[in-house]
Design a protein around this motif. Sequence first.
Motif, PDB file in Angstrom:
ATOM      1  N   LEU A   1     -42.611  57.885  46.330  1.00  0.00           N
ATOM      2  CA  LEU A   1     -44.028  57.802  45.986  1.00  0.00           C
ATOM      3  C   LEU A   1     -44.168  57.658  44.471  1.00  0.00           C
ATOM      4  CD1 LEU A   1     -46.999  58.017  46.921  1.00  0.00           C
ATOM      5  CD2 LEU A   1     -46.800  60.500  46.608  1.00  0.00           C
TER       6      LEU A   1
ATOM      7  N   ILE B   1     -51.410  54.012  48.151  1.00  0.00           N
ATOM      8  CA  ILE B   1     -50.268  54.538  47.417  1.00  0.00           C
ATOM      9  C   ILE B   1     -49.260  53.426  47.165  1.00  0.00           C
ATOM     10  CG2 ILE B   1     -50.511  56.874  48.327  1.00  0.00           C
ATOM     11  CD1 ILE B   1     -48.206  56.278  50.263  1.00  0.00           C
TER      12      ILE B   1
ATOM     13  N   TYR C   1     -45.654  52.948  47.479  1.00  0.00           N
ATOM     14  CA  TYR C   1     -44.604  53.645  48.218  1.00  0.00           C
ATOM     15  C   TYR C   1     -43.373  52.745  48.285  1.00  0.00           C
ATOM     16  CZ  TYR C   1     -42.717  56.880  51.729  1.00  0.00           C
ATOM     17  OH  TYR C   1     -41.960  57.811  52.393  1.00  0.00           O
TER      18      TYR C   1
END
Length: 278
Positions: free
Chosen positions: A21, A34, A36
């Motif tokens: 992350l 996000i 990722y």
Amino acid sequence: MLSFLAPRLRAAVNYVNLNRLYEIRVRADKPLRINYGGSFCYLGEHGVVAEGDRAIFPTQKEIADTLFAASGYSVYSVENQIRRGFVTGEEGERVGIAGTYVYEGSGTLSVHAVTSLCIRVPHAVTGCAEELYERCFSEGICSLLLLAPPGEGKTTLLRDLCRLICERTQLNVLVSDERGELSAGDMGPTCDVIRFADKNTAFTAGIRAMRPDVIVTDELLLEDYAAVRRAAESGIAVIASAHLKKVDDVPDRVFNRYAVLNGLGKIGAIYGVKEDVD
């Protein structure tokens, strides 16, 4: 890490691997995204989801609660950071702020009605700077500027480069960490850190008080190059990064070498190194 997130957001983050992350984009009433593993995706209540309509939609209150917690529950204690558009979490997480900027005179007084947060999650990737170290410092430490657009891993690379310099040379390294993000984690046994000071202040105070052999800093702006030049002319090697794509765009060619990252998602991968011959 990320303990300041509002409860619903923190619960969702618990479903992903923090080592993968890199960034969290929190926008009021918009799907939570996000970065990722190097790619952006959506985050739902039980982890990564493929579609935005299945993601969490953070509320304005969750944004306010997250910012308040990241400020250590005292906005006044970090008001100088907020004026510059960010706060820094306890473990080096940089929380960028978007909202209504309020001015008094010629400077920012405060940021009100915060509507978005960009949370950058620091990582220590041990060994990612090995190639860069060998290509640039095999004959001794010199001034080096890393060039790449935002999000290409420059800060992570600088951390590991600092560690390698400390461990292999025992030189005194001063880290000028303006945002409290660069020095997250162990950067080596001969490293000293000045946090939350602008680069001119950190360089001036550090040179006078700490006698560094090397100064490491992040994200140079146009107004920072004068401080770099003064340090270099004093015999101090400066290792820094800048949001630039080409060596020709560097406003002051004060560095000995320039490394352009390749932008292919692998931290530490280098497109090329140029030695300054001017």
